[in-house]
Design a protein around this motif. Structure first.
Motif, PDB file in Angstrom:
ATOM      1  N   ASP A 167       9.581   9.164   1.098  1.00 23.64           N
ATOM      2  CA  ASP A 167       8.638  10.285   1.187  1.00 23.64           C
ATOM      3  C   ASP A 167       7.270   9.768   0.759  1.00 23.64           C
ATOM      4  N   ILE A 168       6.355   9.666   1.707  1.00 24.88           N
ATOM      5  CA  ILE A 168       5.079   9.005   1.442  1.00 24.88           C
ATOM      6  C   ILE A 168       4.254   9.719   0.377  1.00 24.88           C
ATOM      7  N   VAL A 169       4.343  11.055   0.332  1.00 26.42           N
ATOM      8  CA  VAL A 169       3.594  11.807  -0.677  1.00 26.42           C
ATOM      9  C   VAL A 169       4.136  11.491  -2.074  1.00 26.42           C
ATOM     10  N   LEU A 170       5.470  11.507  -2.195  1.00 21.03           N
ATOM     11  CA  LEU A 170       6.094  11.179  -3.476  1.00 21.03           C
ATOM     12  C   LEU A 170       5.814   9.732  -3.847  1.00 21.03           C
ATOM     13  N   ARG A 171       5.867   8.844  -2.856  1.00 24.21           N
ATOM     14  CA  ARG A 171       5.634   7.421  -3.133  1.00 24.21           C
ATOM     15  C   ARG A 171       4.223   7.173  -3.654  1.00 24.21           C
ATOM     16  N   ASP A 172       3.250   7.821  -3.030  1.00 23.02           N
ATOM     17  CA  ASP A 172       1.861   7.641  -3.480  1.00 23.02           C
ATOM     18  C   ASP A 172       1.683   8.135  -4.908  1.00 23.02           C
ATOM     19  N   ARG A 173       2.275   9.292  -5.225  1.00 26.19           N
ATOM     20  CA  ARG A 173       2.156   9.835  -6.573  1.00 26.19           C
ATOM     21  C   ARG A 173       2.883   8.950  -7.586  1.00 26.19           C
ATOM     22  N   PHE A 174       4.068   8.482  -7.206  1.00 26.33           N
ATOM     23  CA  PHE A 174       4.858   7.594  -8.070  1.00 26.33           C
ATOM     24  C   PHE A 174       4.085   6.306  -8.362  1.00 26.33           C
ATOM     25  N   GLN A 175       3.544   5.688  -7.308  1.00 23.82           N
ATOM     26  CA  GLN A 175       2.809   4.434  -7.476  1.00 23.82           C
ATOM     27  C   GLN A 175       1.561   4.638  -8.321  1.00 23.82           C
ATOM     28  N   LYS A 176       0.878   5.740  -8.113  1.00 20.07           N
ATOM     29  CA  LYS A 176      -0.334   6.029  -8.892  1.00 20.07           C
ATOM     30  C   LYS A 176       0.019   6.203 -10.367  1.00 20.07           C
ATOM     31  N   ASP A 177       1.061   6.986 -10.647  1.00 16.57           N
ATOM     32  CA  ASP A 177       1.458   7.218 -12.031  1.00 16.57           C
ATOM     33  C   ASP A 177       1.969   5.941 -12.692  1.00 16.57           C
ATOM     34  N   LEU A 178       2.729   5.149 -11.933  1.00 18.54           N
ATOM     35  CA  LEU A 178       3.247   3.891 -12.485  1.00 18.54           C
ATOM     36  C   LEU A 178       2.103   2.932 -12.791  1.00 18.54           C
ATOM     37  N   THR A 179       1.142   2.839 -11.892  1.00 17.01           N
ATOM     38  CA  THR A 179      -0.017   1.969 -12.121  1.00 17.01           C
ATOM     39  C   THR A 179      -0.776   2.406 -13.364  1.00 17.01           C
TER      40      THR A 179
ATOM     41  N   VAL B 113       0.838 -12.260  -4.984  1.00 17.11           N
ATOM     42  CA  VAL B 113       0.229 -11.721  -3.766  1.00 17.11           C
ATOM     43  C   VAL B 113      -1.289 -11.797  -3.842  1.00 17.11           C
ATOM     44  N   ALA B 114      -1.846 -11.527  -5.018  1.00 17.21           N
ATOM     45  CA  ALA B 114      -3.301 -11.611  -5.196  1.00 17.21           C
ATOM     46  C   ALA B 114      -3.792 -13.038  -4.985  1.00 17.21           C
ATOM     47  N   TYR B 115      -2.983 -14.014  -5.368  1.00 17.99           N
ATOM     48  CA  TYR B 115      -3.337 -15.429  -5.155  1.00 17.99           C
ATOM     49  C   TYR B 115      -3.291 -15.770  -3.670  1.00 17.99           C
ATOM     50  N   LEU B 116      -2.230 -15.328  -2.994  1.00 22.70           N
ATOM     51  CA  LEU B 116      -2.063 -15.657  -1.576  1.00 22.70           C
ATOM     52  C   LEU B 116      -3.076 -14.947  -0.693  1.00 22.70           C
ATOM     53  N   ARG B 117      -3.317 -13.665  -0.987  1.00 20.67           N
ATOM     54  CA  ARG B 117      -4.176 -12.847  -0.130  1.00 20.67           C
ATOM     55  C   ARG B 117      -5.211 -12.126  -0.988  1.00 20.67           C
ATOM     56  N   PRO B 118      -6.195 -12.866  -1.487  1.00 21.91           N
ATOM     57  CA  PRO B 118      -7.170 -12.286  -2.427  1.00 21.91           C
ATOM     58  C   PRO B 118      -8.017 -11.164  -1.840  1.00 21.91           C
ATOM     59  N   GLU B 119      -8.145 -11.107  -0.518  1.00 24.79           N
ATOM     60  CA  GLU B 119      -8.972 -10.071   0.099  1.00 24.79           C
ATOM     61  C   GLU B 119      -8.189  -8.784   0.345  1.00 24.79           C
ATOM     62  N   GLN B 120      -6.866  -8.833   0.198  1.00 31.16           N
ATOM     63  CA  GLN B 120      -6.029  -7.663   0.448  1.00 31.16           C
ATOM     64  C   GLN B 120      -6.095  -6.696  -0.731  1.00 31.16           C
ATOM     65  N   PRO B 121      -6.273  -5.396  -0.470  1.00 29.56           N
ATOM     66  CA  PRO B 121      -6.264  -4.419  -1.578  1.00 29.56           C
ATOM     67  C   PRO B 121      -4.962  -4.528  -2.370  1.00 29.56           C
ATOM     68  N   ASN B 122      -5.077  -4.558  -3.685  1.00 30.88           N
ATOM     69  CA  ASN B 122      -3.895  -4.777  -4.534  1.00 30.88           C
ATOM     70  C   ASN B 122      -4.115  -4.013  -5.835  1.00 30.88           C
ATOM     71  N   ARG B 123      -3.783  -2.717  -5.804  1.00 31.65           N
ATOM     72  CA  ARG B 123      -4.037  -1.849  -6.948  1.00 31.65           C
ATOM     73  C   ARG B 123      -3.328  -2.345  -8.204  1.00 31.65           C
ATOM     74  N   ALA B 124      -2.091  -2.802  -8.038  1.00 31.54           N
ATOM     75  CA  ALA B 124      -1.332  -3.279  -9.195  1.00 31.54           C
ATOM     76  C   ALA B 124      -2.003  -4.495  -9.816  1.00 31.54           C
ATOM     77  N   ALA B 125      -2.428  -5.442  -8.971  1.00 32.44           N
ATOM     78  CA  ALA B 125      -3.049  -6.662  -9.484  1.00 32.44           C
ATOM     79  C   ALA B 125      -4.358  -6.362 -10.200  1.00 32.44           C
ATOM     80  N   GLU B 126      -5.103  -5.372  -9.719  1.00 32.16           N
ATOM     81  CA  GLU B 126      -6.378  -5.022 -10.362  1.00 32.16           C
ATOM     82  C   GLU B 126      -6.155  -4.579 -11.803  1.00 32.16           C
ATOM     83  N   VAL B 127      -5.085  -3.817 -12.024  1.00 33.86           N
ATOM     84  CA  VAL B 127      -4.765  -3.357 -13.375  1.00 33.86           C
ATOM     85  C   VAL B 127      -4.271  -4.519 -14.230  1.00 33.86           C
ATOM     86  N   ILE B 128      -3.433  -5.357 -13.626  1.00 33.48           N
ATOM     87  CA  ILE B 128      -2.826  -6.474 -14.353  1.00 33.48           C
ATOM     88  C   ILE B 128      -3.871  -7.516 -14.760  1.00 33.48           C
TER      89      ILE B 128
END
Length: 253
Positions: free
Chosen positions: A80-92, A209-224
């Motif tokens: 469920d994309i709506v639930l997934r987006d909320r889950f990922q946002k809260d987890l981040t 993933v941030a190392y391999l594809r530095p131009e790709q949006p990576n919300r998790a890596a930005e926090v980390i």
């Protein structure tokens, strides 16, 4: 020996084999997350338990990056994309709020393999991460007590090899040529519901993933990225050894 005020949890992303290299993810990433025990027990663990109760109704779910990403097992609901987006946002957000330091090393096996490096990627990454932690504790004047390092069980032979390598490094066979007194190795079952182990798992692959594809949006890596330890140790970047948070050396990818 008295126990120190920090606890360390480790996990890896990718495999350390040089026999066959996955073209889609030609990396081995080792991540060790260090927590001040008081903050871990009073803030990080309760917050993650609340997060689990919010989404699953209990705190028995083990947050595993691969299953979350694949929406597998208990995370099938995330189709469920709506639930997934909320889950990922809260987890981040909850990962971002957790107070811990990340000691990490990335081995780019495309370069590492071509140089016929004498050690395997796991040995090199482990040595670098333990050096960083030793210097971190030394700078903070926290050396002396015992510090526990928790690694996930992978198999009898793999665990035995890791224990031998860990002991070799902490006994003084490292580039600093000093023993890392008080560093103790502990193993955790793969199904262990340890918040520290889950955080280590959640941080390893995003860094790769941030190392391999530095131009790709990576919300998790930005926090980390904000949690990466900046302690310097000597590395040969031209041989495919990279410490996240430093400028990436020129090479494949």
């Amino acid at each position: 020996m008295q126990n120190g005020e920090y606890i360390f949890y480790a996990d890896e992303s990718g495999d350390h084999s040089l026999v066959s290299v996955d073209a889609a993810y030609p990396l081995f990433v080792l991540t060790i997350c260090g927590f001040r025990i008081s903050e871990y027990t009073q803030g990080t663990v309760p917050n993650f338990q609340k997060f689990k109760f919010r989404y699953f109704g209990h705190d028995m779910t083990v947050l595993h990056e691969h299953e979350i990403r694949k929406q597998a097992g208990e995370f099938a609901c995330l189709t469920d994309i709506v639930l997934r987006d909320r889950f990922q946002k809260d987890l981040t957000e909850i990962v971002g709020a957790a107070r811990f330091d990340i000691f990490s090393c990335i081995i780019d096996k495309r370069v590492f393999r071509s140089d016929f490096f004498p050690d395997n990627p796991y040995q090199v990454a482990l040595s670098i991460c333990l050096q960083m932690i030793f210097k971190y504790l030394q700078k903070a004047r926290k050396l002396g007590p015992s510090y526990h390092f928790v690694f996930e069980k992978r198999g009898e032979k793999e665990d035995r090899d890791l224990e031998l390598e860990f002991r070799r490094i902490v006994d003084g066979q490292n580039p600093l040529r000093v023993p890392f007194d008080g560093f103790k190795l502990r193993f955790a079952d793969k199904k262990s519901n340890s918040t520290g182990m889950q955080l280590a798992d959640l941080t390893a692959r995003p860094l790769g993933v941030a190392y391999l594809r530095p131009e790709q949006p990576n919300r998790a890596a930005e926090v980390i990225q904000s949690k990466l330890c900046k302690i310097k140790v000597a590395v040969n970047a031209q041989r495919g050894i990279h410490i996240p948070g430093r400028k990436k050396a020129k090479g494949p990818g």
